[in-house]
Design a protein around this motif. Structure first.
Motif, mmCIF file in Angstrom:
data_model
loop_
_atom_site.group_PDB
_atom_site.id
_atom_site.type_symbol
_atom_site.label_atom_id
_atom_site.label_comp_id
_atom_site.label_asym_id
_atom_site.label_seq_id
_atom_site.Cartn_x
_atom_site.Cartn_y
_atom_site.Cartn_z
ATOM 1 N N GLN A 4 -30.385 22.783 -26.040
ATOM 2 C CA GLN A 4 -30.076 22.614 -24.631
ATOM 3 C C GLN A 4 -29.492 23.890 -24.036
ATOM 4 O O GLN A 4 -28.759 24.620 -24.680
ATOM 5 N N PRO A 36 -30.840 11.917 -19.844
ATOM 6 C CA PRO A 36 -29.862 11.356 -20.796
ATOM 7 C C PRO A 36 -30.135 9.896 -21.150
ATOM 8 O O PRO A 36 -29.639 9.410 -22.168
ATOM 9 N N ASP A 69 -32.563 10.330 -23.988
ATOM 10 C CA ASP A 69 -31.886 10.899 -25.153
ATOM 11 C C ASP A 69 -30.403 11.014 -24.831
ATOM 12 O O ASP A 69 -29.980 11.946 -24.143
ATOM 13 N N THR A 107 -28.021 12.108 -26.338
ATOM 14 C CA THR A 107 -27.348 13.325 -26.782
ATOM 15 C C THR A 107 -27.482 14.456 -25.761
ATOM 16 O O THR A 107 -26.814 15.487 -25.893
ATOM 17 N N CYS A 108 -28.338 14.276 -24.769
ATOM 18 C CA CYS A 108 -28.530 15.303 -23.739
ATOM 19 C C CYS A 108 -27.387 15.273 -22.723
ATOM 20 O O CYS A 108 -26.984 14.210 -22.260
ATOM 21 N N THR A 109 -26.912 16.436 -22.377
ATOM 22 C CA THR A 109 -25.837 16.546 -21.387
ATOM 23 C C THR A 109 -26.380 16.235 -19.997
ATOM 24 O O THR A 109 -27.351 16.857 -19.558
#
Length: 307
Positions: free
Chosen positions: A2, A33, A36, A38-40
């Motif tokens: 990222q 997000p 996923d 875990t994505c910011t």
């Protein structure tokens, strides 16, 4: 990996702006997000001209206009866009939104695109822009323009790739049931150095490199532009950007060459010269060290159909 910005992304509710583009882009980024966790998440805001922040932002987008609205030079949004871009913000437009970037002077001497039906009007308004209306999207490093009314999806996917990587582009496109397109689905290893590092002298040098990348940009020249001694310049530039000036310039030139290989019919030797290399083998070595491909192989793989 990222590379998400930690500053707001502003979707500009300019006069006549297409609401579908504004809210569609906000929804598109909000899906990441959810696909996923875990994505910011991104801080994406749809804002009217009277609610714009004066603090630096990561990026801003001028949406299409469905009313034929065109900006005037003294509109507050024009000055705001100039200020934000000067502070390091990524400037983006879709369709007629390019008129705002043009009015702000952010497309001068740059390649850009807009809706094909607006070509004649745009050329008359901004003759110094290297307009390429045959392209759906033109990424010129710190300015990105997209074509028609629905090209906000192309811009959204492209920015997703820049900030989250190619795998997320594929997942998002499948979820939305849209075609990501061959060019937008390539490896997103574009050169996107930090610009919101807070060092105004270094930013001056970066701006100079953006505009004069094809000339001899030595450390003494850049230090003079920045108003620093050579030693201070190298130290501060490396600290601010994470890259020494010579490596930064090489990456920038290769990024410019990639765009030319994708969009133009110029020879590899001409492109090498245009981006600042006087020796074609040296250009080829630098290009391959960053992209993993020779210039010819890159062009064969990523050249857009109408180039």
């Amino acid at each position: 990996m990222q590379n998400t910005p930690n500053l707001p992304i502003i979707l500009l509710d300019a006069p006549g702006a297409q609401r579908a583009a504004l809210w569609g882009l906000q929804d598109l980024f909000a899906l990441v997000p959810r696909l996923d966790p875990t994505c910011t998440p991104l801080d994406v805001r749809v804002l009217a001209p009277d609610a714009l922040p004066q603090a630096p932002v990561a990026a801003f987008v001028f949406a299409p206009s469905i009313e034929g609205t065109r900006p005037v030079p003294d509109h507050p949004l024009v000055a705001w866009a100039v200020q934000q871009h000067a502070q390091g913000a990524l400037a983006c437009s879709v369709c007629a939104g390019a008129f705002w970037l043009g009015q702000a002077g952010l497309l001068s001497q740059r390649p850009a695109t807009t809706h094909w039906a607006l070509e004649e009007e745009f050329r008359q308004c901004f003759p110094d822009v290297r307009l390429a209306p045959e392209h759906i999207l033109v990424d010129d490093h710190d300015v990105i323009t997209a074509g028609g009314l629905m090209a906000w999806t192309d811009l959204g996917l492209h920015l997703t790739g820049r900030w989250y990587g190619a795998e997320m582009v594929s997942r998002l496109a499948r979820h939305l049931l849209v075609d990501p397109g061959g060019r937008e689905q390539r490896a997103y290893s574009t050169f996107a150095p930090p610009r919101q590092h807070g060092d105004a002298a270094v930013l001056l040098a970066q701006r100079h490199m953006d505009q004069q990348f094809g000339t001899a940009l030595t450390v003494p020249v850049l230090a003079t532009v920045a108003g620093l001694s050579e030693r201070s310049f190298v130290r501060r530039f490396t600290a601010a950007t994470g890259t020494p000036p010579a490596s930064y310039l090489q990456a920038l030139r290769v990024e410019k060459a990639r765009g030319a290989l994708e969009r133009s019919q110029a020879s590899i030797a001409q492109i090498a010269w245009d981006v600042g290399y006087r020796d074609v083998p040296a250009f080829a070595r630098a290009f391959r060290s960053i992209t993993g491909l020779t210039p010819g192989a890159y062009r064969s793989r990523f050249r857009t159909p109408m180039s």
